[in-house]
Motif scaffolding. Sequence first.
Motif, PDB file in Angstrom:
ATOM      1  N   LEU A 114       5.911 -84.589  34.899  1.00 22.45           N
ATOM      2  CA  LEU A 114       6.018 -85.234  36.218  1.00 22.45           C
ATOM      3  C   LEU A 114       6.929 -86.461  36.176  1.00 22.45           C
ATOM      4  O   LEU A 114       7.070 -87.173  37.179  1.00 22.45           O
ATOM      5  N   GLY A 115       7.510 -86.720  35.014  1.00 17.91           N
ATOM      6  CA  GLY A 115       8.553 -87.749  34.930  1.00 17.91           C
ATOM      7  C   GLY A 115       8.058 -89.165  34.736  1.00 17.91           C
ATOM      8  O   GLY A 115       8.816 -90.114  34.939  1.00 17.91           O
ATOM      9  N   HIS A 159      -2.467 -90.475  38.264  1.00 18.11           N
ATOM     10  CA  HIS A 159      -1.517 -89.865  39.198  1.00 18.11           C
ATOM     11  C   HIS A 159      -2.163 -88.745  40.015  1.00 18.11           C
ATOM     12  O   HIS A 159      -2.176 -88.834  41.246  1.00 18.11           O
ATOM     13  N   ALA A 160      -2.715 -87.715  39.350  1.00 13.63           N
ATOM     14  CA  ALA A 160      -3.311 -86.620  40.129  1.00 13.63           C
ATOM     15  C   ALA A 160      -4.449 -87.144  41.008  1.00 13.63           C
ATOM     16  O   ALA A 160      -4.697 -86.616  42.101  1.00 13.63           O
ATOM     17  N   LYS A 173       6.375 -97.536  42.468  1.00 11.14           N
ATOM     18  CA  LYS A 173       7.557 -96.656  42.366  1.00 11.14           C
ATOM     19  C   LYS A 173       7.222 -95.357  41.633  1.00 11.14           C
ATOM     20  O   LYS A 173       7.680 -94.280  42.009  1.00 11.14           O
ATOM     21  N   LEU A 174       6.452 -95.474  40.551  1.00 12.77           N
ATOM     22  CA  LEU A 174       6.112 -94.276  39.768  1.00 12.77           C
ATOM     23  C   LEU A 174       5.255 -93.322  40.602  1.00 12.77           C
ATOM     24  O   LEU A 174       5.454 -92.106  40.570  1.00 12.77           O
ATOM     25  N   VAL A 175       4.311 -93.874  41.350  1.00 19.97           N
ATOM     26  CA  VAL A 175       3.474 -93.034  42.202  1.00 19.97           C
ATOM     27  C   VAL A 175       4.351 -92.358  43.266  1.00 19.97           C
ATOM     28  O   VAL A 175       4.221 -91.155  43.524  1.00 19.97           O
ATOM     29  N   ALA A 176       5.276 -93.113  43.831  1.00 18.45           N
ATOM     30  CA  ALA A 176       6.162 -92.532  44.852  1.00 18.45           C
ATOM     31  C   ALA A 176       7.016 -91.409  44.259  1.00 18.45           C
ATOM     32  O   ALA A 176       7.260 -90.387  44.910  1.00 18.45           O
ATOM     33  N   GLY A 177       7.454 -91.567  43.012  1.00 18.87           N
ATOM     34  CA  GLY A 177       8.262 -90.539  42.342  1.00 18.87           C
ATOM     35  C   GLY A 177       7.490 -89.242  42.175  1.00 18.87           C
ATOM     36  O   GLY A 177       8.018 -88.148  42.424  1.00 18.87           O
ATOM     37  N   VAL A 178       6.224 -89.356  41.763  1.00 19.79           N
ATOM     38  CA  VAL A 178       5.395 -88.153  41.599  1.00 19.79           C
ATOM     39  C   VAL A 178       5.168 -87.495  42.961  1.00 19.79           C
ATOM     40  O   VAL A 178       5.251 -86.280  43.106  1.00 19.79           O
ATOM     41  N   ARG A 179       4.937 -88.319  43.974  1.00 21.89           N
ATOM     42  CA  ARG A 179       4.717 -87.766  45.315  1.00 21.89           C
ATOM     43  C   ARG A 179       5.944 -86.965  45.768  1.00 21.89           C
ATOM     44  O   ARG A 179       5.829 -85.843  46.265  1.00 21.89           O
ATOM     45  N   ASP A 236       6.009 -83.029  46.575  1.00 24.44           N
ATOM     46  CA  ASP A 236       6.341 -82.552  47.916  1.00 24.44           C
ATOM     47  C   ASP A 236       7.569 -81.641  47.912  1.00 24.44           C
ATOM     48  O   ASP A 236       7.794 -80.877  48.841  1.00 24.44           O
ATOM     49  N   THR A 237       8.392 -81.746  46.850  1.00 21.56           N
ATOM     50  CA  THR A 237       9.624 -80.950  46.806  1.00 21.56           C
ATOM     51  C   THR A 237       9.427 -79.613  46.106  1.00 21.56           C
ATOM     52  O   THR A 237      10.004 -78.609  46.508  1.00 21.56           O
TER      53      THR A 237
END
Length: 339
Positions: free
Chosen positions: A268-269, A16-17, A204-210, A214-215
């Motif tokens: 990070l969920g 992920h990172a 989807k998991l990568v998009a969730g971390v992004r 970003d938030t």
Amino acid sequence: MTVSSAPGKVYLFGEHAVVYGEPAVPCAIERRARVSVEPRSDDHVRVVAEDLSLDGFTVEYEGSTRTQPDVDVDESLLSAATGYVDAAVRQAREAADAPEAGFDITVESDIPLGAGLGSSAAVVVAGIDAATRALGEPIDDREIARRAYRAEYEVQDGQASRADTFCSAVGGAVRVEGDDCTTLEAPNLPLVVGFDGGAGDTGKLVAGVRDLKDTHGFAADTVASIGDIVREGERLLAAADPDAGPDSELLDGLGELMDFNHGLLSALGVSARSLDSMVWAARDAGAHGAKLTGAGGGGCIVALDSSPETETALSFTQGCVDAFRAELATEGVRREDRR
Ligand SMILES: Nc1ncnc2c1ncn2[C@@H]1O[C@H](COP(=O)(O)OP(=O)(O)O)[C@@H](O)[C@H]1O
Ligand SMILES: C[C@@](O)(CCOP(=O)(O)O)CC(=O)O
Ligand SMILES: [Mg+2]
């Protein structure tokens, strides 16, 4: 017919990172995907992939347009399942400058799908190698890694690192940071894998971390902290003698970092109850450390333990359907043509 195989991998640290430019250290493991390719006289592509959860299927294309799947499944499910093989075919056609090349392709694999062991990278790497060779235009391992990355990047909507594909193409333990990919001298680590029988959707998991990153500033800091863990891990590995077996001081040091890395991935969920319970079972059994591997959401954990205790404990853990010792695969893509 050309046949190529490529290994799956576990992440010692950094999944992920690594998508955001932090370093990661994946290790190739002796579980392989094998892709057989026979060139055709027309421009169709026929794929037999019996390990796919769609019950095994055959798909045929004309040129680059999928025509008639031989199974009755939803189109979106089918494209999710065939996306990586499709992308490998596109890369092989481009590499060989043969946009109309047709193939009969068979995919067989020992790597569970979507479980964090890099089945997609292994299929893409082996597929590109077998298909380019079938066209008489072989490419070297670095170029296979580069094209396999482009294939994953495409399928994962522009959210992929070079880590899985480079590791699968060249084998061994590797370090990836952005576009910089190198192999590492690492001792043979006692890797134990636990598998919950499930899968996660990498995109989807990568998009969730992004989104999280970003938030929230603290999520961005979490990603940066994973990078710090990887750099610390690299220092430990660099100080070890690659020819000697890993000593318990090194394993304790790496294990502590793996535990921390799992905690941050969880924050990070991307963990899951089944992954957490396997991680705790491994720690309770005396593993030096344990963490989820790959995108998460379900699938596999990796632990460090030279004794049989972790493997045994995992095999009795509710929610774990398979536990096995994973040997480091020193060889990446392998040409396996039958003579
Ligand atoms: N044996 C296989 N046959 C055909 N496609 C495969 C096979 N193994 C993996 N794939 C492709 O890779 C996808 C899983 O990749 P991904 O979600 O990245 O998980 P992982 O790489 O962790 O296994 C599958 O949906 C499929 O498209
Ligand atoms: C989450 C990520 O870092 C690793 C994904 O690994 P896998 O596909 O779950 O084996 C994504 C990537 O590096 O492309
Ligand atoms: Mg993958």
